[in-house]
Design a protein around this motif. Structure first.
Motif, PDB file in Angstrom:
ATOM      1  N   LEU A   1      40.303  33.762  34.237  1.00  0.00           N
ATOM      2  CA  LEU A   1      39.968  33.504  34.834  1.00  0.00           C
ATOM      3  C   LEU A   1      40.071  34.198  36.681  1.00  0.00           C
ATOM      4  O   LEU A   1      39.716  33.249  37.519  1.00  0.00           O
ATOM      5  CB  LEU A   1      42.088  32.621  34.742  1.00  0.00           C
ATOM      6  CG  LEU A   1      41.997  31.829  35.954  1.00  0.00           C
ATOM      7  CD1 LEU A   1      40.859  30.422  36.302  1.00  0.00           C
ATOM      8  CD2 LEU A   1      43.292  30.827  35.542  1.00  0.00           C
ATOM      9  N   ALA A   2      41.426  35.170  36.281  1.00  0.00           N
ATOM     10  CA  ALA A   2      40.801  36.421  37.352  1.00  0.00           C
ATOM     11  C   ALA A   2      39.289  37.117  37.716  1.00  0.00           C
ATOM     12  O   ALA A   2      39.046  36.856  39.111  1.00  0.00           O
ATOM     13  CB  ALA A   2      42.423  36.804  37.036  1.00  0.00           C
ATOM     14  N   GLN A   3      38.535  37.296  36.859  1.00  0.00           N
ATOM     15  CA  GLN A   3      37.707  37.373  36.839  1.00  0.00           C
ATOM     16  C   GLN A   3      36.666  36.437  37.830  1.00  0.00           C
ATOM     17  O   GLN A   3      35.900  36.603  38.764  1.00  0.00           O
ATOM     18  CB  GLN A   3      36.712  38.706  35.576  1.00  0.00           C
ATOM     19  CG  GLN A   3      37.485  38.966  35.194  1.00  0.00           C
ATOM     20  CD  GLN A   3      36.631  39.047  34.123  1.00  0.00           C
ATOM     21  OE1 GLN A   3      36.168  39.067  33.705  1.00  0.00           O
ATOM     22  NE2 GLN A   3      37.199  40.391  33.132  1.00  0.00           N
ATOM     23  N   ALA A   4      36.945  34.946  37.359  1.00  0.00           N
ATOM     24  CA  ALA A   4      36.071  34.155  37.708  1.00  0.00           C
ATOM     25  C   ALA A   4      36.027  33.398  39.109  1.00  0.00           C
ATOM     26  O   ALA A   4      35.155  33.209  40.173  1.00  0.00           O
ATOM     27  CB  ALA A   4      36.464  32.885  37.007  1.00  0.00           C
ATOM     28  N   LEU A   5      37.640  33.327  39.348  1.00  0.00           N
ATOM     29  CA  LEU A   5      37.928  33.377  40.794  1.00  0.00           C
ATOM     30  C   LEU A   5      37.071  34.599  42.338  1.00  0.00           C
ATOM     31  O   LEU A   5      36.953  34.673  43.012  1.00  0.00           O
ATOM     32  CB  LEU A   5      39.192  33.623  41.285  1.00  0.00           C
ATOM     33  CG  LEU A   5      40.044  31.883  40.657  1.00  0.00           C
ATOM     34  CD1 LEU A   5      41.494  31.795  40.752  1.00  0.00           C
ATOM     35  CD2 LEU A   5      38.829  30.983  41.485  1.00  0.00           C
ATOM     36  N   LEU A   6      37.295  35.689  41.522  1.00  0.00           N
ATOM     37  CA  LEU A   6      37.343  36.668  41.984  1.00  0.00           C
ATOM     38  C   LEU A   6      35.938  36.913  42.695  1.00  0.00           C
ATOM     39  O   LEU A   6      35.164  37.161  43.929  1.00  0.00           O
ATOM     40  CB  LEU A   6      37.784  38.188  41.773  1.00  0.00           C
ATOM     41  CG  LEU A   6      36.977  40.079  42.306  1.00  0.00           C
ATOM     42  CD1 LEU A   6      37.847  39.745  43.458  1.00  0.00           C
ATOM     43  CD2 LEU A   6      36.983  40.807  41.376  1.00  0.00           C
ATOM     44  N   THR A   7      34.712  36.763  41.554  1.00  0.00           N
ATOM     45  CA  THR A   7      33.133  37.278  41.456  1.00  0.00           C
ATOM     46  C   THR A   7      32.959  36.279  42.001  1.00  0.00           C
ATOM     47  O   THR A   7      32.381  35.891  43.069  1.00  0.00           O
ATOM     48  CB  THR A   7      32.937  37.744  40.743  1.00  0.00           C
ATOM     49  OG1 THR A   7      33.410  35.891  39.752  1.00  0.00           O
ATOM     50  CG2 THR A   7      32.511  38.572  39.345  1.00  0.00           C
TER      51      THR A   7
ATOM     52  N   LEU B   1      32.807  33.248  54.234  1.00  0.00           N
ATOM     53  CA  LEU B   1      32.850  34.461  54.664  1.00  0.00           C
ATOM     54  C   LEU B   1      34.745  34.813  54.343  1.00  0.00           C
ATOM     55  O   LEU B   1      34.980  35.380  53.465  1.00  0.00           O
ATOM     56  CB  LEU B   1      32.639  35.597  56.050  1.00  0.00           C
ATOM     57  CG  LEU B   1      32.852  36.570  55.799  1.00  0.00           C
ATOM     58  CD1 LEU B   1      32.433  37.813  54.725  1.00  0.00           C
ATOM     59  CD2 LEU B   1      32.747  37.455  57.341  1.00  0.00           C
ATOM     60  N   LEU B   2      35.339  33.648  55.788  1.00  0.00           N
ATOM     61  CA  LEU B   2      36.730  33.886  54.975  1.00  0.00           C
ATOM     62  C   LEU B   2      37.420  33.430  54.027  1.00  0.00           C
ATOM     63  O   LEU B   2      37.987  33.589  53.995  1.00  0.00           O
ATOM     64  CB  LEU B   2      37.178  33.056  56.287  1.00  0.00           C
ATOM     65  CG  LEU B   2      36.746  33.703  58.132  1.00  0.00           C
ATOM     66  CD1 LEU B   2      36.845  32.127  59.014  1.00  0.00           C
ATOM     67  CD2 LEU B   2      37.264  34.427  58.512  1.00  0.00           C
ATOM     68  N   LEU B   3      36.592  31.762  52.864  1.00  0.00           N
ATOM     69  CA  LEU B   3      37.196  31.930  52.119  1.00  0.00           C
ATOM     70  C   LEU B   3      37.243  32.944  51.481  1.00  0.00           C
ATOM     71  O   LEU B   3      37.895  32.840  50.469  1.00  0.00           O
ATOM     72  CB  LEU B   3      36.119  30.437  51.842  1.00  0.00           C
ATOM     73  CG  LEU B   3      36.516  29.411  52.453  1.00  0.00           C
ATOM     74  CD1 LEU B   3      36.041  28.150  52.405  1.00  0.00           C
ATOM     75  CD2 LEU B   3      37.758  29.000  52.137  1.00  0.00           C
ATOM     76  N   GLY B   4      35.822  34.010  50.853  1.00  0.00           N
ATOM     77  CA  GLY B   4      35.738  34.782  50.658  1.00  0.00           C
ATOM     78  C   GLY B   4      36.856  35.603  50.058  1.00  0.00           C
ATOM     79  O   GLY B   4      37.166  36.347  49.747  1.00  0.00           O
ATOM     80  N   VAL B   5      36.966  35.859  51.200  1.00  0.00           N
ATOM     81  CA  VAL B   5      37.745  36.437  51.587  1.00  0.00           C
ATOM     82  C   VAL B   5      39.223  36.605  50.677  1.00  0.00           C
ATOM     83  O   VAL B   5      40.397  37.101  50.245  1.00  0.00           O
ATOM     84  CB  VAL B   5      38.305  37.638  53.569  1.00  0.00           C
ATOM     85  CG1 VAL B   5      39.434  38.287  53.638  1.00  0.00           C
ATOM     86  CG2 VAL B   5      37.190  38.542  53.624  1.00  0.00           C
ATOM     87  N   LEU B   6      39.606  35.018  51.410  1.00  0.00           N
ATOM     88  CA  LEU B   6      40.938  34.827  50.910  1.00  0.00           C
ATOM     89  C   LEU B   6      41.212  35.199  49.126  1.00  0.00           C
ATOM     90  O   LEU B   6      42.000  34.815  49.179  1.00  0.00           O
ATOM     91  CB  LEU B   6      41.058  32.838  51.861  1.00  0.00           C
ATOM     92  CG  LEU B   6      42.156  32.436  50.962  1.00  0.00           C
ATOM     93  CD1 LEU B   6      43.745  33.151  51.236  1.00  0.00           C
ATOM     94  CD2 LEU B   6      42.292  31.036  51.147  1.00  0.00           C
ATOM     95  N   PHE B   7      39.658  34.233  48.956  1.00  0.00           N
ATOM     96  CA  PHE B   7      40.324  34.429  47.025  1.00  0.00           C
ATOM     97  C   PHE B   7      39.707  35.902  47.243  1.00  0.00           C
ATOM     98  O   PHE B   7      40.987  35.728  45.392  1.00  0.00           O
ATOM     99  CB  PHE B   7      38.232  34.157  46.467  1.00  0.00           C
ATOM    100  CG  PHE B   7      38.203  32.899  46.116  1.00  0.00           C
ATOM    101  CD1 PHE B   7      37.814  32.642  44.916  1.00  0.00           C
ATOM    102  CD2 PHE B   7      37.890  31.313  47.278  1.00  0.00           C
ATOM    103  CE1 PHE B   7      37.821  30.904  44.790  1.00  0.00           C
ATOM    104  CE2 PHE B   7      37.628  30.398  47.468  1.00  0.00           C
ATOM    105  CZ  PHE B   7      37.561  29.525  45.666  1.00  0.00           C
ATOM    106  N   VAL B   8      39.592  36.982  47.376  1.00  0.00           N
ATOM    107  CA  VAL B   8      39.373  38.149  46.542  1.00  0.00           C
ATOM    108  C   VAL B   8      40.923  38.280  47.086  1.00  0.00           C
ATOM    109  O   VAL B   8      41.779  39.338  46.152  1.00  0.00           O
ATOM    110  CB  VAL B   8      38.715  39.132  47.313  1.00  0.00           C
ATOM    111  CG1 VAL B   8      38.673  40.549  47.225  1.00  0.00           C
ATOM    112  CG2 VAL B   8      36.822  38.899  47.185  1.00  0.00           C
ATOM    113  N   ALA B   9      41.879  38.447  47.950  1.00  0.00           N
ATOM    114  CA  ALA B   9      42.894  39.299  48.650  1.00  0.00           C
ATOM    115  C   ALA B   9      44.318  38.147  47.369  1.00  0.00           C
ATOM    116  O   ALA B   9      45.183  38.591  47.611  1.00  0.00           O
ATOM    117  CB  ALA B   9      43.300  38.221  50.185  1.00  0.00           C
TER     118      ALA B   9
END
Length: 672
Positions: free
Chosen positions: A95-101, A619-627
């Motif tokens: 689950l964490a991998q899916a959200l990060l990627t 881009l901002l949403l992706g940063v939110l996912f990763v963080a």
């Protein structure tokens, strides 16, 4: 013969398209089956190769070779970087991998558009290949025939490497027994990095060679990723040749199926994917064989670690020469109940005050956040309490949304009526698909629910008389808050209506989750084997939870339509499902209030913060996912927990956290 002659070109196109998917899916299968990484950014690796190849193509063999080398190398480096990014999540589950990627895919997609532009790039191939040949009396592009030959050779070469070389043996050992591999002097970590780099190189090469077939442009990476997931599910993870034939079958459905059975073609792929997953879960080890649904522990929580250090300093006592300051009593009557209710009361107070603090646009965003918040709460019920992580909860959400839009168009504009009927329709939908979901666990649940969500999206695009197709629905009458009232048009009215509905829905949800029924669901999540051994119908509990979560998602869909006054397929697509799952992770997988806060943060990032930086919302949403994945592994709820930041002892565990180990009782027996 006439039938073959009529469909020869689509059939050959299907082979070419399928073999392109095979090259991509082979890398995805390697990443998942060997390295154990559920990579939802694999389509972005394809796009890196496609954009690079298109940019360097000049119609010569040298340009093609340079593009192939550069595109493969760039995607290979990205794959190696993905290995480093996912390394800290090794014990956190898929689950964490899916959200990060997925977050990395959003970031990568935005950067590609900024660098190469938003328009689809033309691709120039060598003049010899930019022609057609005669094939059984038909003219056919020479490049596609050449690509078919290259893909077959690649399949044969890949199978030889995996089965006949020392490198392939190391890769198989890294997947089956990494401890044995380490004992032979090889580093499993290095093999893991090499596999993801090779998977990236395959995707990049497919992007370069496939650019004349699936050109680089908006939506390419998502389309390639979804079709590759279907190929991997149908072909399995153990045989490249099984993946090869599954890819050809998918390619034929996508091309030949459109000409032979255009009404059925949009549904066949994800229906087949769901059917295969359900059958595998039926014949696999019965659910509940372990102590709980989850099997992997979360990694270290940096916030919890800091809190532990501070707690250790406090426990060590005051520094020499200083007096100990008085502390709050350890236990006060009712303090625990007040501590639990305080965040809810504070949040409610802030939500009530918003219309006096925000402009009309921001108020409308707050109403949309409440609708997405109800969807996120329904995901919390399934993911955190039932142990069924889902990427398809937008399916009942869509049922509720389109039910409300069609009810309003038919003259049923009273809000409570729309809510009840939409919730009922979504509950019926959840009851129908529930048996296909509740037996599976872990990644299989993610894939089954993803297939259900994509099938629902196909229905939305095809059933134009009900959904409006790709154009969506707009222009239906406004909703009345109560019988005899006027239609709500002002943002403040719509927000107040959304707030009342959300408060009632969340209150009912909390009552159920904290009732004996909620405790039974918690027990099913944490100790399923014991519950089954005690005679509890765990499957029935999970089905009821699935139906209830579907009804709540239907209410959220109804609320979204009322607030927005329009509805499009993008409002109920895969991206919204990923956002809802992210909201749950932000808040903590077992926190209802946290899910609401997470949804608010997502909407604010996507629509409000991104407004000051136009074009960079992904881009901002992706940063939110990763963080979120890195900084808050236990969500905002973990900030309020005890040591370790996890849920309390009477709360359900996150879906990737194993049950506590049994401890010996004074009599020497093992007790839970």
């Amino acid at each position: 013969m006439e039938l073959l002659d009529a469909h020869l070109i689509p059939a050959v196109d299907g082979v070419a398209f399928g073999l392109l998917l095979f090259v991509v899916a082979a890398g995805l299968s390697l990443a998942f089956g060997t390295a154990g990484v559920l990579n939802l950014s694999h389509g972005t690796l394809y796009a890196i190769g496609a954009y690079t190849g298109a940019e360097l193509s000049d119609g010569t063999w040298g340009g093609l070779a340079l593009g192939l080398a550069a595109g493969s190398a760039a995607a290979c480096v990205a794959g190696a970087g993905l290995s480093a990014a996912t390394a800290p999540l090794a014990r956190r589950g898929h689950l964490a991998q899916a959200l990060l990627t997925f977050g990395l895919a959003l970031i990568g997609g935005d950067l590609l558009i900024q660098f190469f532009g938003a328009d689809e790039l033309p691709v120039r191939v060598p003049e010899v290949l930019d022609s057609s040949v005669t094939l059984l009396g038909h003219r056919y592009p020479a490049y596609r025939l050449c690509f078919i030959v290259m893909a077959v050779l690649l399949a044969a070469f890949g199978t030889w490497v995996l089965t006949r070389t020392r490198m392939g043996a190391a890769v198989r050992a890294a997947a089956d027994d990494p401890q044995m591999l380490a004992a032979t002097g090889h580093s499993p970590r290095a093999v893991h990095t090499g596999v993801l780099a090779a998977a990236g190189a395959l995707a990049g090469a497919a992007g370069v060679l496939g650019a004349p077939i699936i050109g680089p442009g908006p939506g390419t990476s998502e389309n390639v990723l979804m079709l590759s997931l279907v190929v991997v599910v149908l072909g399995g993870l153990r045989s490249l040749w099984a993946t090869f034939f599954a890819a050809v079958a998918v390619g034929e459905v996508q091309t030949l199926g459109v000409s032979v059975a255009p009404e059925l073609a949009p549904y066949l792929l994800f229906a087949a994917m769901a059917a295969v997953l359900v059958l595998r879960s039926r014949f696999a080890e019965p659910a509940g064989a372990g102590a709980g649904h989850g099997s992997e522990a979360p990694g270290p929580d940096p916030v919890a670690r800091l809190r532990g250090l501070l707690a250790g300093r406090a426990a060590a006592g005051p520094l020499p020469g200083r007096k100990r300051s008085p502390v709050w009593p350890a236990r006060l009557p009712g303090r625990a109940a007040w501590w639990q209710a305080a965040p809810l009361l504070v949040l409610l107070g802030v939500l009530i005050a918003l219309p006096a603090l925000l402009d009309a646009y921001s108020i409308s965003l707050a109403g949309s956040a409440l609708a997405l918040g109800l969807l996120a709460v329904s995901v919390t019920i399934l993911t955190g309490y039932a142990g069924l992580p889902t990427l398809g909860q937008t399916a009942p959400f869509a049922v509720g949304a389109y039910a409300t839009a069609n009810l309003a168009d038919a003259g049923w504009t009273v809000g409570p009526v729309q809510l009840v009927l939409s919730a009922l329709a979504a509950a019926v939908f959840a009851a129908v698909v529930g048996p296909a979901v509740i037996r599976a666990r872990g990644t299989t649940v993610l894939m089954i629910t993803l297939a259900i969500g994509e099938l629902t999206g196909a229905v939305v695009n095809q059933l134009k008389s009900v959904t409006g197709g790709a154009d969506g629905l707009v222009g239906f009458p406004a909703t009345q808050a109560l019988w005899g009232g006027e239609g709500m048009l002002e943002e403040s009215e719509l927000y107040t209506y959304a707030l009342v509905v959300a408060v009632v829905a969340v209150a009912l949800t909390l009552l159920v989750l904290r009732s004996p029924a909620g405790k039974l669901l918690t027990g099913s999540r944490g100790a399923e084997a014991r519950m089954r051994a005690s005679g509890h119908p765990v499957g029935r509990y999970l089905l009821v939870a699935h139906i209830g979560a579907g009804a709540l998602a239907g209410v959220g869909g109804s609320l979204m339509v009322t607030v927005q006054q329009y509805l499009s397929p993008a409002d109920v697509g895969f991206e919204i499902a990923a956002f809802a799952l992210l909201a749950v992770v932000i808040g903590g997988t077992t926190s209802v209030i946290g899910a609401l806060l997470g949804a608010g943060l997502i909407v604010a990032t996507r629509d409000w913060v991104a407004g000051s930086w136009p074009g960079h919302g992904p881009l901002l949403l992706g940063v939110l996912f990763v963080a979120t994945v890195y900084v808050l592994p236990r969500g905002l709820a973990g900030l309020r927990g005890g040591s370790g930041g996890g849920p309390s002892s009477d709360a359900p565990r996150p879906p990737d956290q194993p049950p506590p180990a049994p401890t010996p009782s004074p009599a020497g027996k093992v007790s839970p």
